[in-house]
Design a protein around this motif. Sequence first.
Motif, PDB file in Angstrom:
ATOM      1  N   CYS A 432     -48.413 -51.472 -16.915  1.00  0.00           N
ATOM      2  CA  CYS A 432     -48.886 -50.133 -16.570  1.00  0.00           C
ATOM      3  C   CYS A 432     -50.399 -50.005 -16.672  1.00  0.00           C
ATOM      4  CB  CYS A 432     -48.209 -49.084 -17.441  1.00  0.00           C
ATOM      5  SG  CYS A 432     -48.545 -49.312 -19.204  1.00  0.00           S
ATOM      6  N   THR A 435     -54.582 -51.617 -12.399  1.00  0.00           N
ATOM      7  CA  THR A 435     -54.951 -50.755 -11.270  1.00  0.00           C
ATOM      8  C   THR A 435     -55.175 -51.629 -10.052  1.00  0.00           C
ATOM      9  OG1 THR A 435     -57.309 -50.869 -11.825  1.00  0.00           O
ATOM     10  CG2 THR A 435     -56.008 -49.081 -12.843  1.00  0.00           C
ATOM     11  N   ARG A 455     -48.991 -52.323  -7.126  1.00  0.00           N
ATOM     12  CA  ARG A 455     -49.251 -51.202  -8.024  1.00  0.00           C
ATOM     13  C   ARG A 455     -48.213 -50.100  -7.857  1.00  0.00           C
ATOM     14  NH1 ARG A 455     -49.169 -48.790 -11.543  1.00  0.00           N
ATOM     15  NH2 ARG A 455     -50.646 -47.425 -12.583  1.00  0.00           N
ATOM     16  N   TYR A 456     -47.739 -49.886  -6.631  1.00  0.00           N
ATOM     17  CA  TYR A 456     -46.718 -48.865  -6.399  1.00  0.00           C
ATOM     18  C   TYR A 456     -45.420 -49.223  -7.116  1.00  0.00           C
ATOM     19  CZ  TYR A 456     -42.990 -46.329  -4.068  1.00  0.00           C
ATOM     20  OH  TYR A 456     -41.879 -45.566  -3.808  1.00  0.00           O
ATOM     21  N   TRP A 459     -45.799 -48.703 -10.767  1.00  0.00           N
ATOM     22  CA  TRP A 459     -45.732 -47.268 -11.097  1.00  0.00           C
ATOM     23  C   TRP A 459     -44.317 -46.746 -11.002  1.00  0.00           C
ATOM     24  CZ3 TRP A 459     -44.254 -43.196  -7.891  1.00  0.00           C
ATOM     25  CH2 TRP A 459     -44.440 -41.927  -8.417  1.00  0.00           C
ATOM     26  N   THR A 462     -42.142 -47.742 -14.001  1.00  0.00           N
ATOM     27  CA  THR A 462     -42.590 -47.281 -15.317  1.00  0.00           C
ATOM     28  C   THR A 462     -42.545 -45.772 -15.446  1.00  0.00           C
ATOM     29  OG1 THR A 462     -44.880 -47.325 -14.517  1.00  0.00           O
ATOM     30  CG2 THR A 462     -44.048 -49.286 -15.700  1.00  0.00           C
ATOM     31  N   GLN A 463     -41.885 -45.080 -14.503  1.00  0.00           N
ATOM     32  CA  GLN A 463     -41.815 -43.632 -14.578  1.00  0.00           C
ATOM     33  C   GLN A 463     -40.963 -43.165 -15.745  1.00  0.00           C
ATOM     34  OE1 GLN A 463     -43.548 -41.153 -12.722  1.00  0.00           O
ATOM     35  NE2 GLN A 463     -44.664 -43.065 -12.450  1.00  0.00           N
ATOM     36  N   GLN A 481     -49.286 -42.849 -19.608  1.00  0.00           N
ATOM     37  CA  GLN A 481     -48.498 -42.470 -18.439  1.00  0.00           C
ATOM     38  C   GLN A 481     -47.967 -41.046 -18.570  1.00  0.00           C
ATOM     39  OE1 GLN A 481     -47.934 -44.292 -15.607  1.00  0.00           O
ATOM     40  NE2 GLN A 481     -49.540 -45.620 -16.425  1.00  0.00           N
TER      41      GLN A 481
END
Length: 575
Positions: A432, A435, A455-456, A459, A462-463, A481
């Motif tokens: 996480c 970048t 990266r998408y 993300w 890791t929501q 986050q």
Amino acid sequence: EGGHTHTVQLLIAEMADVNILDKQVRLPYLLSRNEATREAFDNPFVKNMCHAPSCTAEGLGVQPTPRADDACMFIIQPRDRYGVKIRDPIGLLTFTVDIEDPKDGTFVPAKVIPNPRIGASVCYFDGSHSGLHYVHAFMEDFKAEGDFGAGRRVPIAGSPYRIVIQPAPLDPYNTRAFGVGVGLVVASTEVEVMVHARDRFQNRTSYGEVSCRISPNNEEPLALSVTEVELGLFRVTYMAPPVAGTYLLTLAVQHDQHIYNSPFSLHVVPSSVDESKCTATGRGLAFAGVDLPARFTVTSRDAMGNALIRGGLKVSAKVFNVEKFKNRKHQGGGEGDLPFDADEEACEVPCKVADLRNGIYAGEWRATSAGRHEVSVYVGSHMLEGSPHTVFVSELPECDAPEVALFVENVCGFPEYARHFLRADVRGFMLCGFTVESLLDKLAIFHTSHRRTIRYYIWEHTQKAVDPKALVYIDDHPLTQLGIRDMKARQRVLYALDQTSERTAAATEREELYRNRLKTTLQLTGERMQDEIRSMVETAMADGSDHFLQDFNDGKLQAKGGVQARLAALEASIK
């Protein structure tokens, strides 16, 4: 009689039976130095004087039990008819010896050599073969008084001699060992070795001791037993070492002389599987990530804990999604609800177990959602110790670099970048923090669209990292986050979580302490009650038996049914 300066020749009449000696104990000179005279007169004289049935054999070779390594020889002493020794200085008398082997009926001639120094013949024969033999000794060309013509072959006194040749001591080079006990053996099983003992002439022999030791400690094996089965055959039994591996088995005679091919390489292999000793290990039994392979290994072992070296066992695993089951149960209650067992089946996660054919089994499963899972591993129908294993599956997995590389390869769809993450040793909790720019700077991923795609996916996966049930390791990354940008605020949250964890651990420790104390108290109480009951029963039996015997001796139980009544009362008292 003669003096010191004279040589006196004592002449005796032909065929005389008198042994003439002078006062100086000089032997009569019977033989002429002239060859013609000796052939004409002396040879027949000496031969006629020797009496074959009176000749004797003396020495170790005609003893009842000589040994194979002894010098098998004896002396044939010529004698006259009265048993008086006769000297044969130049070998005028001819003796022959044959050695009979009754097992095959063969006769082997022995070597007979006249010895002028002792005036007799010396016989040598091969006595290296043990067993029963007969020694036949003869005098050739014998003529008794009044015989005319050619002489006869007559056995000497005592012929044939019966001898039993004993084997020599054990010879280490000629001794051999056979059996499973000198090769491949199973751990903690009794094995047997047959030792064929031989002497240096290849005779069966038991004259000696056989010893057995196992290295590396050079100690006697457990349950060692050395027994003599028959002549020349020893049975050595011992308990194989409990730990599998390669050892050195030493078989020796006379304690320190190695037999042929000793020391032997002893390969100890595991025995049959013991399900209670099998173990399951691996990261897949503790942590896992969503859509990532969770792997574990099952090591099959025997009763002594040795890892098996062959496969073929039925190993299976069941993975159960506890969070999903709780949610379905909490949301149920409608008419369309599934049965309880159907809910369990719906919450199971597929798991594959592969047999590697070397005693190790590889298991793999993939979680489709975050939360607590339970993994139960079975060998046959036996659940292994430690099962069910509690596994916490998170969107932000606590995985190592190879698992992160698999995430990039399988989930993100970029197998060419997997080695970049592997080289940089990127762990799960570090994902996480990446970048689009750091993927270029730290991992050298130059394609912009590829960096954005990776990266998408990071993300997206890791929501749910802030779900307390899905988290295993919480640090600054998941709090960032959540939107907690201030460092002091993150530190306060982490401090509160640490305090909560400490209180939870303290409560768990107290609960475990009380549980152990209750268990110990119940055990002690039960033992005390058992001792009290045993003491009461023994006292009741002793008192009742004493009263019964005393009344019986006093004649108080003469009435009909008195003994039965007293025994019934004793039984009731004990109850």
